[in-house]
Write an enzyme that holds these catalytic residues in place. Structure first.
Site, PDB file in Angstrom:
ATOM      1  N   TYR A 174       0.852  -1.188   0.000  1.00  0.00           N
ATOM      2  CA  TYR A 174       0.000   0.000   0.000  1.00  0.00           C
ATOM      3  C   TYR A 174       0.896   1.248   0.000  1.00  0.00           C
ATOM      4  O   TYR A 174       2.122   1.158  -0.034  1.00  0.00           O
ATOM      5  CB  TYR A 174      -0.958  -0.033   1.182  1.00  0.00           C
ATOM      6  CG  TYR A 174      -1.997  -1.119   1.053  1.00  0.00           C
ATOM      7  CD1 TYR A 174      -2.876  -1.143  -0.033  1.00  0.00           C
ATOM      8  CD2 TYR A 174      -2.095  -2.131   2.003  1.00  0.00           C
ATOM      9  CE1 TYR A 174      -3.830  -2.155  -0.160  1.00  0.00           C
ATOM     10  CE2 TYR A 174      -3.050  -3.130   1.887  1.00  0.00           C
ATOM     11  CZ  TYR A 174      -3.912  -3.139   0.798  1.00  0.00           C
ATOM     12  OH  TYR A 174      -4.851  -4.122   0.671  1.00  0.00           O
ATOM     13  N   CYS A 345      -6.905 -22.609   3.439  1.00  0.00           N
ATOM     14  CA  CYS A 345      -7.150 -22.919   2.024  1.00  0.00           C
ATOM     15  C   CYS A 345      -7.255 -21.650   1.189  1.00  0.00           C
ATOM     16  O   CYS A 345      -7.053 -21.681  -0.034  1.00  0.00           O
ATOM     17  CB  CYS A 345      -8.416 -23.759   1.870  1.00  0.00           C
ATOM     18  SG  CYS A 345      -9.941 -22.884   2.314  1.00  0.00           S
ATOM     19  N   CYS A 362     -16.256 -18.863   4.179  1.00  0.00           N
ATOM     20  CA  CYS A 362     -15.251 -19.714   4.826  1.00  0.00           C
ATOM     21  C   CYS A 362     -15.547 -21.174   4.535  1.00  0.00           C
ATOM     22  O   CYS A 362     -16.697 -21.611   4.631  1.00  0.00           O
ATOM     23  CB  CYS A 362     -15.246 -19.465   6.336  1.00  0.00           C
ATOM     24  SG  CYS A 362     -14.071 -20.492   7.246  1.00  0.00           S
ATOM     25  N   LYS A 430      -0.573 -30.643   2.417  1.00  0.00           N
ATOM     26  CA  LYS A 430      -2.015 -30.466   2.627  1.00  0.00           C
ATOM     27  C   LYS A 430      -2.462 -31.002   3.987  1.00  0.00           C
ATOM     28  O   LYS A 430      -3.663 -31.141   4.232  1.00  0.00           O
ATOM     29  CB  LYS A 430      -2.800 -31.191   1.511  1.00  0.00           C
ATOM     30  CG  LYS A 430      -2.428 -30.772   0.095  1.00  0.00           C
ATOM     31  CD  LYS A 430      -2.725 -29.310  -0.159  1.00  0.00           C
ATOM     32  CE  LYS A 430      -2.239 -28.867  -1.529  1.00  0.00           C
ATOM     33  NZ  LYS A 430      -2.403 -27.418  -1.736  1.00  0.00           N
TER      34      LYS A 430
END
Length: 665
Positions: A174, A345, A362, A430
């Site tokens: 930013y 995720c 979510c 994972k």
């Protein structure tokens, strides 16, 4: 003795007293109104996290210079007094639950999107804030001074609106970061070149904010301690920069990364809990001021250790509190087994907001706004629910039904619960996904009116014996294997080196112990599953090729995972073949068609990952058998249409709609 004494210990900073060390850092939501106002739904979202015991909630970044400095599709604003009343109401609501509330003030600079703001973005220089981003207009000194003044005015509104502290955003590509970072700043005036010059704009902003809010109002500074890109600020560089910014800052919010290293800012799944706490420790050690650390922190043991070892004073838990608003409350009451941990995720949060301009959702929490409000409904008559399939969609449906008072039965053909989520978590990168099925199973164990049968295939006759009012089919999916020459007779067959994703997962222990360095691995399919296979073998040293029929890889990926996967492909020199179709499969090679040319891709291990297809072999029988018996039969999750875990979980929760339909609630 309190088990997590450091996590639950209060902290006083100026005139702000935090009841514990858990902070919800600012995260965009796309919940704001079209004109930048906060609304009731938005307030409820934050109120859930306040009710759950969070010590400090830092409201998502608000725009101090509209439209030039705006970020996101809808963003809260603090550039006019008209936004004060609604934000004051927010603070009243959150304070009732004992939370302290801050807000992040921000100017997005070159990270603004031209099409949204209707003009060219501005920055320190004419360098885009990300690869492929818009070329910004360098700010003249008069405009810089005007923005500094706007920061001060916004900070005064923060104080007037009843907030307990203000955070200045100086990181994540930013505007202030665009002055601080050599990646974006090539100025030759007093705002560029040396560390002192690059820090000048940030120094002026801090001074403007302090003048506006007075000496006892806490100021938090958020920054990217390490930009994790070649040519960007390192941790050592940032420590030098902070020497110029330390005065008047009360808390350092120590983050990391910029736009082109986004998967270190919005952490990848494979990054360990608290992986960047060494950065906050370095800042804390040098400046002896409270620091906030973030980075995939999900487990209370990790949070406690970071605090106990002096690596930070406060634990920032962003996506973790989207997934589990009651994190503090559950840790306080010893319900750690019921923590619904974020699996990182990045699909419903960052993927929705950054990639798709949608409001956040979510994967593991099907209701981010009102969360457990559904539990207030209870069935008003005896209602039997049968769920077939023990994956995440089926487990959510069964738990929800049982929590509402239904007599619930769940059947799973395998010996274990968790479905594809449990399977895919066998891949080392994972593993975090396994936290979700674990939570769901723990949830089932608290429900006396939920009976689970594993190793049991449910058919219409068996289900009929349970006198169901509602039947939920959630039997999942299996790999899509089209009738390509040589494929069906070789894939997952003994003696062959050709595998589906299930073939890989079922033999993961063998592959873990297998030396594949230098071996040829070819993957057909460039979606999420195919890229998971590429990631796994590329990191093990294999020579990897990937084939995708579409002109791009990762079309179905969220923005964070996609950036990460493209970096892996580049880092490990993966041979990419897009706009390429599989035409024939042999025992040691694939024949593919690239345009008009047929090419042979040899492999030692081949994988076909062309997606998944619904697997619902008993659904028609159920529909026919119960069609005239006034029994509601619904099909959810991948057995209806293959999508994300998030979609199936949402549909599992929506069993409430079926209960309404039969007038049970």
């Amino acid at each position: 003795m309190i088990k997590y004494q450091n996590v639950l210990n209060p902290l006083k900073v100026k005139n702000m007293i935090l009841k514990n060390r858990i902070v919800m850092p600012p995260m965009g939501t796309n919940y704001a109104g079209q004109n930048g106002e906060i609304n009731e739904e938005h307030i409820k979202y934050y109120e859930q996290r306040a009710k759950g015991g969070t010590g400090l909630i830092i409201l998502e970044n608000v725009c101090i210079d509209f439209p030039l400095g705006s970020n996101g599709t809808t963003q809260l604003r603090m550039d006019h007094d008209s936004f004060i009343p609604a934000l004051y109401k927010l603070n009243e609501r959150l304070h009732k639950h004992g939370a302290n509330v801050a807000v992040q003030i921000n100017h997005s600079g070159a990270s603004a999107v031209s099409e949204r703001i209707g003009c060219q973005p501005v920055s320190a220089s004419n360098i885009p804030s990300k690869t492929g981003g818009a070329v910004p207009r360098p700010l003249e000194k008069s405009a810089i001074l005007d923005i500094v003044e706007k920061y001060g005015k916004a900070a005064k509104r923060v104080q007037t609106a009843g907030f307990d502290a203000v955070e200045i955003h100086a990181g994540h590509s930013y505007l202030i970061c665009q002055f601080l970072s050599p990646l974006y700043n090539n100025r030759t005036d007093e705002f560029g070149g040396s560390v002192e010059n690059r820090a000048r704009f940030a120094r002026m902003v801090i001074d403007s904010v302090r003048e506006a809010v007075g000496p006892m109002f806490p100021i938090i500074l958020r920054f990217s301690a390490d930009e994790l890109l070649e040519g960007g600020n390192t941790l050592e560089d940032t420590l030098k920069i902070l020497e110029y910014l330390n005065d008047e800052v009360d808390i350092f919010d120590v983050s990391a990364a910029v736009n082109d290293s986004l998967y270190y800012q919005i952490d990848n799944m494979n990054l360990k809990d608290g992986w960047r706490s060494y950065m906050s420790k370095a800042v804390r050690d040098k400046f002896n001021k409270p620091t906030i650390t973030t980075g995939n922190i999900r487990n209370p043991e990790v949070a406690e250790k970071i605090l106990a070892e002096g690596e930070a004073d406060l634990i920032g838990m962003g996506r973790g509190l989207i997934a589990e608003p009651n994190w503090v409350k559950k840790v306080q009451s010893g319900q750690e087994d019921m923590l619904r941990k974020c699996i990182s995720c990045n699909i419903g949060c960052a993927g929705h907001r950054i990639g798709l301009n949608r409001p956040i959702r979510c994967t593991v929490n099907p209701d981010t706004i009102t969360e457990d409000v559904y539990k207030k409904q209870k069935v008003k008559k005896k209602t039997n629910v049968v769920v077939i399939g023990g994956g995440t969609a089926g487990l959510e449906a069964a738990c929800t039904a049982a929590e509402l008072g239904c007599t619930t039965f769940l059947f799973e053909q395998k010996s274990y619960l968790g479905g594809l989520a449990k399977e895919i978590s066998k891949l080392p990168d994972k593993q975090r996904i396994s936290d979700f099925p674990k939570y769901l199973v723990n949830r089932t164990e608290r429900l006396d009116n939920l009976t689970i049968f594993t190793n049991t295939k449910a058919d219409a006759k068996l289900v009929q014996n349970l006198s169901p009012d509602i039947i939920v089919n959630a039997t999942g999916s299996k790999p899509l294997l089209p009738p390509i020459k040589g494929l069906l007779e070789r894939i997952d067959k003994e003696g062959e080196k050709l595998y589906s994703i299930f073939g890989l997962l079922n033999n993961i222990d063998e592959f873990e112990n297998l030396n594949v360095e230098g071996k040829k691995v070819a993957v057909i399919g460039g979606g999420a599953v195919g890229l998971d296979v590429v990631e796994y073998f590329a990191q093990k040293g294999a020579t990897v090729s990937i084939v995708e029929m579409l002109p791009m890889l990762g079309r179905d990926l969220d923005v964070i995972t996609k950036i990460s996967m493209m970096d892996i492909i580049k880092k490990y020199n993966v041979d990419v073949n897009t706009s390429t179709a599989l035409v024939e499969v042999a025992s040691d090679h694939f024949k593919v068609k690239k345009g008009e040319e047929e090419v042979t891709i040899e492999f030692d291990y081949g994988f076909v990952c062309l997606g998944m297809r619904p697997e619902n072999p008993g659904l028609k029988e159920l529909q026919e058998h119960f069609g005239e018996k006034n029994v509601e039969v619904i099909n959810i999750g991948d057995s209806a249409r293959t999508r994300k875990i998030m979609d199936g979980v949402r549909e599992g929760r929506e069993i409430t709609l079926a209960l309404e339909k039969i007038d049970a609630i």
